[in-house]
Design an enzyme around this catalytic site. Structure first.
Site, short mmCIF file in Angstrom:
data_model
loop_
_atom_site.label_atom_id
_atom_site.label_comp_id
_atom_site.label_asym_id
_atom_site.label_seq_id
_atom_site.Cartn_x
_atom_site.Cartn_y
_atom_site.Cartn_z
N LYS A 168 5.34 -16.78 74.69
CA LYS A 168 4.99 -16.19 75.71
C LYS A 168 5.19 -14.93 75.68
O LYS A 168 4.36 -14.38 76.41
CB LYS A 168 6.88 -15.87 75.56
CG LYS A 168 7.95 -16.97 76.86
CD LYS A 168 9.78 -16.44 76.01
CE LYS A 168 10.06 -16.56 74.56
NZ LYS A 168 10.08 -17.59 73.70
N THR A 169 4.84 -14.16 73.86
CA THR A 169 4.38 -12.67 73.63
C THR A 169 3.20 -13.02 73.94
O THR A 169 2.35 -11.89 74.37
CB THR A 169 4.40 -11.61 72.66
OG1 THR A 169 6.22 -12.35 72.45
CG2 THR A 169 4.38 -10.64 72.47
N ASP A 188 10.66 -7.79 75.57
CA ASP A 188 11.31 -8.82 74.44
C ASP A 188 12.38 -8.98 74.40
O ASP A 188 13.06 -7.61 74.39
CB ASP A 188 10.36 -9.04 73.36
CG ASP A 188 10.26 -9.99 72.52
OD1 ASP A 188 10.80 -11.63 73.13
OD2 ASP A 188 9.98 -10.64 71.67
N THR A 210 14.69 -16.88 74.74
CA THR A 210 14.81 -17.67 74.30
C THR A 210 15.85 -18.11 75.34
O THR A 210 16.69 -19.13 74.78
CB THR A 210 15.41 -17.65 72.86
OG1 THR A 210 15.94 -16.66 72.59
CG2 THR A 210 14.02 -17.07 72.42
N ARG A 223 3.56 -22.09 67.02
CA ARG A 223 3.53 -20.81 65.72
C ARG A 223 4.26 -21.01 64.25
O ARG A 223 3.24 -20.86 63.07
CB ARG A 223 4.74 -19.38 66.38
CG ARG A 223 5.24 -18.68 64.83
CD ARG A 223 6.45 -17.77 65.73
NE ARG A 223 6.01 -16.87 66.28
CZ ARG A 223 6.86 -15.75 67.13
NH1 ARG A 223 7.88 -16.57 67.40
NH2 ARG A 223 6.56 -15.51 68.13
#
Length: 343
Positions: free
Chosen positions: A67-68, A112, A161, A220
């Site tokens: 997302k980032t 975020d 999330t 990640r």
């Protein structure tokens, strides 16, 4: 516990420098999420043709899926400045006012954990997102008045999330609502190979696939495991990551072929052996393995359910037949969800 950071999709503070170097900068370099990329590319191209700011975007999905990274890519594709903050950081209206008053035309403003905005801060964001203005309260008491400052049109990107915790009024102000899904093994293999190239590590296709299979569908975690396997290859091998090297390193980290680590296995073995497959409550499981119930529900359970090892029922957690087979535990007569219905 040593295994926890490896399988959690949440970002670790010490990973920032590594992630920054591995993140793609363009949409064409972003692997996976094909439908999302198509929608984004059309919206970006249209906004650039009109010379306008992109519509506000809400990205949601499990942690670690990008997302980032996508937010920074949008800024890069729009050739616009990029400002980032997070919901927990914005504790007062003044915090948000300071950021919004400095935003320039077509700038990308990334928030975020947008679901963790405080209610009064969130309400102030409404007018900025919809009417492109900042409402500032001047004075106090009976003489107080609201002064509206116009803002240039900009793009806000929210990441969460937990989409269900984003209020309906806030969610309704985002023109694009996009979901990120867990990645396929082939996509993760491509990501691992790209990351290995950026880290100047030689890796075999079979080794990249092995890491991809054990990272719970999360880039990640794939990059995190790659760095640990790279360390093992440099210290215990010749620096080249082959499939046997990857398997040995991942087994040493207690990450099995499904990506289950020590805590996952403790959860499943507790249900299978101590409670004969369930049903058993999450608080009982937490007490049995000395872990927080919230951590089990948010970090470990979703993946075990995705694998088909665990079911949530009104009476508690129940292990599936697949779990009994995988962990090589024989179901005893009378075990299972129906066992407790009869004396």
């Amino acid at each position: 516990m040593p295994g926890r950071p490896l399988i959690s999709g949440d970002a670790q503070p010490e990973e920032a420098q590594f992630e920054a170097g591995l993140r793609p900068r363009r949409l064409a370099d972003f692997t996976g999420q094909s439908k999302l990329k198509e929608n984004l590319s059309i919206a970006i191209a249209a906004a650039r043709m009109r010379g306008e700011a992109l519509d506000h975007v809400l990205l949601y999905g499990p942690p670690g899926l990008g997302k980032t990274t996508l937010a920074s890519i949008i800024a890069e594709e729009m050739e616009a400045p990029f400002t980032t903050t997070s919901g927990p950081v914005l504790q007062k209206k003044l915090d948000l006012t300071g950021i919004l008053s400095n935003i320039r035309a077509r700038q990308v403003f990334f928030i975020d954990e947008v679901h963790r905005l405080l209610p009064d801060v969130e309400e102030m964001l409404y007018s900025a997102l919809e009417d492109f203005r900042v409402d500032i309260l001047v004075g106090a008491g009976p003489g107080a008045r609201t002064h509206s400052l116009p803002m240039p049109k900009f793009t806000a990107i929210g990441a969460t999330t937990r989409q269900g915790l984003v209020s309906a009024p806030l969610r309704g102000r985002f023109g694009l609502v996009l979901r990120l899904d867990p990645y396929q093994v082939e996509e993760l293999q491509t990501i691992v190979k790209r990351s290995a190239q950026l880290l100047n590590v030689e890796i075999e296709d079979a080794a990249a696939e092995e890491i991809a299979r054990r990272c719970r569908g999360t880039p990640r975690i794939a990059n995190r495991l790659l760095r640990r396997v790279r360390d093992y290859a440099q210290v215990r091998a010749d620096g080249r990551i082959t499939k046997p090297v990857a398997q040995t390193a991942l087994n040493l980290l207690d990450v099995d072929r499904y990506g289950l680590d020590e805590i996952d296995q403790k959860i499943m073995l507790t249900i299978l052996e101590k409670y004969r497959g369930g049903p058993v409550g999450v608080n009982t499981i937490a007490a049995s393995i000395a872990e927080e119930a919230d951590t089990i529900e948010e970090v470990y359970e979703p993946y075990l359910i995705q694998l088909g090892f665990l079911n949530r029922t009104p009476r508690g957690r129940v292990a599936t037949e697949l779990a009994f087979e995988y962990f090589k535990i024989k179901r005893q007569p009378g075990d299972g969800a129906q066992a407790g219905l009869f004396p």
